[in-house]
Design a protein around this motif. Structure first.
Motif, PDB file in Angstrom:
ATOM      1  N   GLY A 115       0.800  -1.223   0.000  1.00  0.00           N
ATOM      2  CA  GLY A 115       0.000   0.000   0.000  1.00  0.00           C
ATOM      3  C   GLY A 115       0.828   1.264   0.000  1.00  0.00           C
ATOM      4  N   ALA A 116       2.119   1.152   0.178  1.00  0.00           N
ATOM      5  CA  ALA A 116       3.044   2.297   0.143  1.00  0.00           C
ATOM      6  C   ALA A 116       4.426   1.761  -0.211  1.00  0.00           C
ATOM      7  CB  ALA A 116       3.063   3.031   1.478  1.00  0.00           C
ATOM      8  N   TYR A 117       5.377   2.682  -0.380  1.00  0.00           N
ATOM      9  CA  TYR A 117       6.739   2.272  -0.715  1.00  0.00           C
ATOM     10  C   TYR A 117       7.714   3.282  -0.123  1.00  0.00           C
ATOM     11  CZ  TYR A 117       9.778  -0.802  -3.439  1.00  0.00           C
ATOM     12  OH  TYR A 117      10.691  -1.757  -3.805  1.00  0.00           O
ATOM     13  N   VAL A 118       8.997   2.922  -0.146  1.00  0.00           N
ATOM     14  CA  VAL A 118      10.042   3.789   0.411  1.00  0.00           C
ATOM     15  C   VAL A 118      10.743   4.534  -0.723  1.00  0.00           C
ATOM     16  CG1 VAL A 118      10.453   2.486   2.517  1.00  0.00           C
ATOM     17  CG2 VAL A 118      11.626   1.830   0.406  1.00  0.00           C
ATOM     18  N   ARG A 119      11.207   5.756  -0.424  1.00  0.00           N
ATOM     19  CA  ARG A 119      11.929   6.527  -1.423  1.00  0.00           C
ATOM     20  C   ARG A 119      13.287   5.902  -1.745  1.00  0.00           C
ATOM     21  NH1 ARG A 119       8.750   9.518  -4.504  1.00  0.00           N
ATOM     22  NH2 ARG A 119       7.274  10.738  -3.272  1.00  0.00           N
ATOM     23  N   LYS A 120      13.907   5.269  -0.745  1.00  0.00           N
ATOM     24  CA  LYS A 120      15.206   4.634  -0.958  1.00  0.00           C
ATOM     25  C   LYS A 120      15.133   3.172  -0.526  1.00  0.00           C
ATOM     26  CE  LYS A 120      18.066   8.756  -0.171  1.00  0.00           C
ATOM     27  NZ  LYS A 120      19.159   9.317   0.669  1.00  0.00           N
ATOM     28  N   VAL A 121      15.441   2.258  -1.436  1.00  0.00           N
ATOM     29  CA  VAL A 121      15.592   0.843  -1.080  1.00  0.00           C
ATOM     30  C   VAL A 121      17.047   0.672  -0.653  1.00  0.00           C
ATOM     31  CG1 VAL A 121      15.394  -1.536  -1.873  1.00  0.00           C
ATOM     32  CG2 VAL A 121      13.793   0.203  -2.723  1.00  0.00           C
ATOM     33  N   ASP A 122      17.273   0.782   0.649  1.00  0.00           N
ATOM     34  CA  ASP A 122      18.635   0.860   1.184  1.00  0.00           C
ATOM     35  C   ASP A 122      18.791  -0.138   2.323  1.00  0.00           C
ATOM     36  OD1 ASP A 122      21.135   1.537   2.004  1.00  0.00           O
ATOM     37  OD2 ASP A 122      20.654   3.585   2.637  1.00  0.00           O
ATOM     38  N   ILE A 123      19.709  -1.113   2.159  1.00  0.00           N
ATOM     39  CA  ILE A 123      19.937  -2.135   3.193  1.00  0.00           C
ATOM     40  C   ILE A 123      21.308  -1.989   3.836  1.00  0.00           C
ATOM     41  CG2 ILE A 123      18.379  -3.759   2.061  1.00  0.00           C
ATOM     42  CD1 ILE A 123      20.889  -5.238   1.049  1.00  0.00           C
ATOM     43  N   SER A 124      22.024  -0.929   3.513  1.00  0.00           N
ATOM     44  CA  SER A 124      23.381  -0.784   4.033  1.00  0.00           C
ATOM     45  C   SER A 124      23.402  -0.691   5.553  1.00  0.00           C
ATOM     46  CB  SER A 124      24.036   0.471   3.424  1.00  0.00           C
ATOM     47  OG  SER A 124      23.267   1.631   3.727  1.00  0.00           O
ATOM     48  N   GLY A 125      22.367  -0.122   6.142  1.00  0.00           N
ATOM     49  CA  GLY A 125      22.328  -0.012   7.599  1.00  0.00           C
ATOM     50  C   GLY A 125      22.141  -1.327   8.311  1.00  0.00           C
ATOM     51  N   CYS A 126      21.684  -2.361   7.581  1.00  0.00           N
ATOM     52  CA  CYS A 126      21.469  -3.671   8.205  1.00  0.00           C
ATOM     53  C   CYS A 126      22.703  -4.568   8.139  1.00  0.00           C
ATOM     54  CB  CYS A 126      20.315  -4.401   7.522  1.00  0.00           C
ATOM     55  SG  CYS A 126      18.688  -3.678   7.833  1.00  0.00           S
ATOM     56  N   LEU A 127      23.560  -4.317   7.178  1.00  0.00           N
ATOM     57  CA  LEU A 127      24.695  -5.212   6.979  1.00  0.00           C
ATOM     58  C   LEU A 127      25.735  -5.093   8.077  1.00  0.00           C
ATOM     59  CD1 LEU A 127      25.159  -4.785   3.133  1.00  0.00           C
ATOM     60  CD2 LEU A 127      23.917  -6.577   4.366  1.00  0.00           C
ATOM     61  N   ASN A 128      25.787  -3.955   8.721  1.00  0.00           N
ATOM     62  CA  ASN A 128      26.756  -3.745   9.792  1.00  0.00           C
ATOM     63  C   ASN A 128      26.016  -3.539  11.115  1.00  0.00           C
ATOM     64  OD1 ASN A 128      28.975  -3.725   7.919  1.00  0.00           O
ATOM     65  ND2 ASN A 128      28.332  -1.646   7.340  1.00  0.00           N
ATOM     66  N   GLY A 129      26.690  -3.729  12.210  1.00  0.00           N
ATOM     67  CA  GLY A 129      26.106  -3.482  13.521  1.00  0.00           C
ATOM     68  C   GLY A 129      25.297  -4.652  14.049  1.00  0.00           C
ATOM     69  N   LYS A 130      24.380  -4.357  14.972  1.00  0.00           N
ATOM     70  CA  LYS A 130      23.618  -5.393  15.673  1.00  0.00           C
ATOM     71  C   LYS A 130      22.709  -6.179  14.746  1.00  0.00           C
ATOM     72  CE  LYS A 130      23.573  -3.073  20.170  1.00  0.00           C
ATOM     73  NZ  LYS A 130      22.705  -2.524  21.261  1.00  0.00           N
ATOM     74  N   VAL A 131      22.122  -5.502  13.738  1.00  0.00           N
ATOM     75  CA  VAL A 131      21.211  -6.207  12.823  1.00  0.00           C
ATOM     76  C   VAL A 131      21.964  -7.298  12.065  1.00  0.00           C
ATOM     77  CG1 VAL A 131      19.734  -5.947  10.801  1.00  0.00           C
ATOM     78  CG2 VAL A 131      19.712  -4.191  12.586  1.00  0.00           C
ATOM     79  N   GLY A 132      23.118  -6.964  11.522  1.00  0.00           N
ATOM     80  CA  GLY A 132      23.895  -7.948  10.784  1.00  0.00           C
ATOM     81  C   GLY A 132      24.392  -9.084  11.654  1.00  0.00           C
TER      82      GLY A 132
END
Length: 468
Positions: free
Chosen positions: A78-95
């Protein structure tokens, strides 16, 4: 066989404590964050945006917030993001925690994502649409215009990180902000926990389904400060040759090296309102010379507004009066299903008829006249670029209509003294900057000249009688 049930007088019922939530608040724009499914490390939530202001509006809205606990967006419908960006997930606690996850399927890992509504053609898309009230190209109309288009919604899948790995540990995002193309400035408060939202059961039976948890974000329209408007108003009248343009820097001034941002705008001939500000200097100087006005040096800066509205008082008679409303679109974008609203100090209640637009008198809103284009004339096109800035300047998109008023009541409006000019004008919900002055009637000068003429004739008559 018969059974008789008798209440035990010694039995004491266990007292259960009920969680208390804050009541839902009222505001100009209401956003609901309702969690519908919850798991150990992720949950689904529906975000509903509802326009509750009678004159508020959003076009091509962009919604943003800030995650406070390291969450990220896995998917959206029903909506979308302006930036498809996964760089924040690859590093840190998420990764570290989601080491085996295929992040190519993740939608966005930004701390402050920007979301937007989908176009109507995505409404029936099985992967991106199929959400009620979605896919309206970011348009939220007021209920006074169309109640079926005053709501927007989408569903978001959110993943969490430690230490929030619990079904009931859910934190909504904070610092919400929503903006449109040329719309009011909304200020949103912090999310507050409210009673779980209710919705019809998806199975179709007569049942009510409750959300697991609900938060409400209340946004209110803030009045634009001086120099921060995005539309402005010009005044003109049949009893004055000059038109009053928008105030200097009405919508801000970025470059003041070659102009004076503090000088009042120069009076113009009415036809000068049809050309861009860059092409008005010659006309303004020539008009000042004809009318014996002073020419400031350097010249005042422009208004820099995307939309200007001219209100011209065209006639004044015993039973009523008339005006002409003209819309100018100086932006390159088009305004579909536009509306404007005008308020008066005295004259609004006498509204009679509008000829080329649809108009309604809203008595409950200080006699506001709500104006919108009729079918076929509700599309205010953007400006057309000229081939030569000097000889072939840009041409704004334009629409025009005449409106008539009756004079009624104990206190009749004095049109010549300024009662025929609005005290508040809105375009698509945005409050427009009004000129700091109004056209002045030249009738006083005319009456004085008649008196002098009569006195001269009377003196001449006495002299002739004395000579005879």
């Amino acid at each position: 066989m018969y059974v008789c049930c008798v209440k035990d007088p010694k039995l004491k019922a266990n007292k259960t404590t009920k969680t208390k939530f804050l009541p839902r608040q009222k505001g100009d724009l209401l956003i609901s964050y309702d969690v519908s499914q919850a798991y150990k490390n992720n949950y689904l939530a529906q975000v509903t945006i509802e326009n509750s202001h009678p004159l508020g509006r959003l076009d091509h809205w962009n919604l943003t917030w800030e995650w406070m606990r390291g969450e990220f967006i896995y998917s959206l419908k029903g909506a979308y993001v302006r930036k498809v960006d996964i760089s924040g997930c690859l590093n840190g606690k998420v990764g570290e925690y989601y080491g085996d996850m295929d992040f190519s399927k993740v939608l966005n890992c930004e701390k402050k994502p920007i979301l937007f509504d989908l176009p109507p053609e995505k409404a029936d898309d099985a992967q991106m649409g199929k959400i009620p009230f979605c896919c309206r190209n970011g348009t939220l109309l007021p209920e006074t215009m169309d109640s079926t288009k005053s709501k927007s919604a989408f569903v978001i899948e959110v993943f969490k990180i430690p230490p929030d790995l619990n079904r009931t540990t859910i934190y909504p995002p904070h610092k919400w902000k929503i903006v449109g193309d040329l719309n009011p400035n909304y200020r949103c408060g912090a999310p507050i926990r409210v009673e779980p939202a209710q919705s019809p059961d998806p199975t179709g039976v007569e049942a009510v389904k409750y959300a697991i948890a609900s938060w409400q974000i209340v946004c209110n329209i803030s009045r634009p400060t001086k120099g921060n408007s995005r539309c402005c108003v010009t005044f003109s009248a049949y009893y004055n040759k000059s038109a009053i343009p928008c105030d200097t820097c009405a919508c801000g001034c970025e470059d003041t090296a070659k102009c004076n941002p503090n000088k009042p705008a120069m009076l113009l001939p009415p036809e000068a309102l049809l050309v861009p500000f860059e092409n008005r200097s010659v006309k303004a100087k020539a008009w000042a010379q004809i009318q014996h006005f002073k020419v400031p040096k350097p010249l005042p800066c422009g208004d820099n507004c995307g939309v200007s509205i001219n209100w011209h008082v065209s006639s004044d008679y015993k039973q009523g009066w008339a005006a002409r409303l003209t819309l100018f679109n100086w932006k390159s974008i088009n305004f579909e299903n536009w509306f404007t609203a005008v308020q008066f100090k005295k004259a609004g209640s006498g509204y009679e008829r509008m000829f080329s637009f649809n108009a309604t008198l809203l008595k409950e809103l200080n006699n506001t006249i709500f104006i919108q284009g009729i079918e076929g004339m509700n599309y205010l096109i953007g400006k057309k670029n000229g081939s030569d800035p000097e000889n072939d300047p840009d041409v704004p998109g334009k629409q025009q209509s005449v409106v008539t008023f009756k004079k009624s009541g104990k206190t009749w409006p004095d049109i010549a003294k300024g009662d025929g000019f609005p005290t508040k004008v809105l375009f698509n919900g945005e409050e427009c900057a009004l000129p700091s002055r109004i056209p002045v009637s030249t009738g006083i000068r005319f009456s004085v000249s008649l008196s002098l003429l009569f006195l001269c004739k009377f003196v001449s008559y006495l002299l002739i009688q004395r000579l005879n």
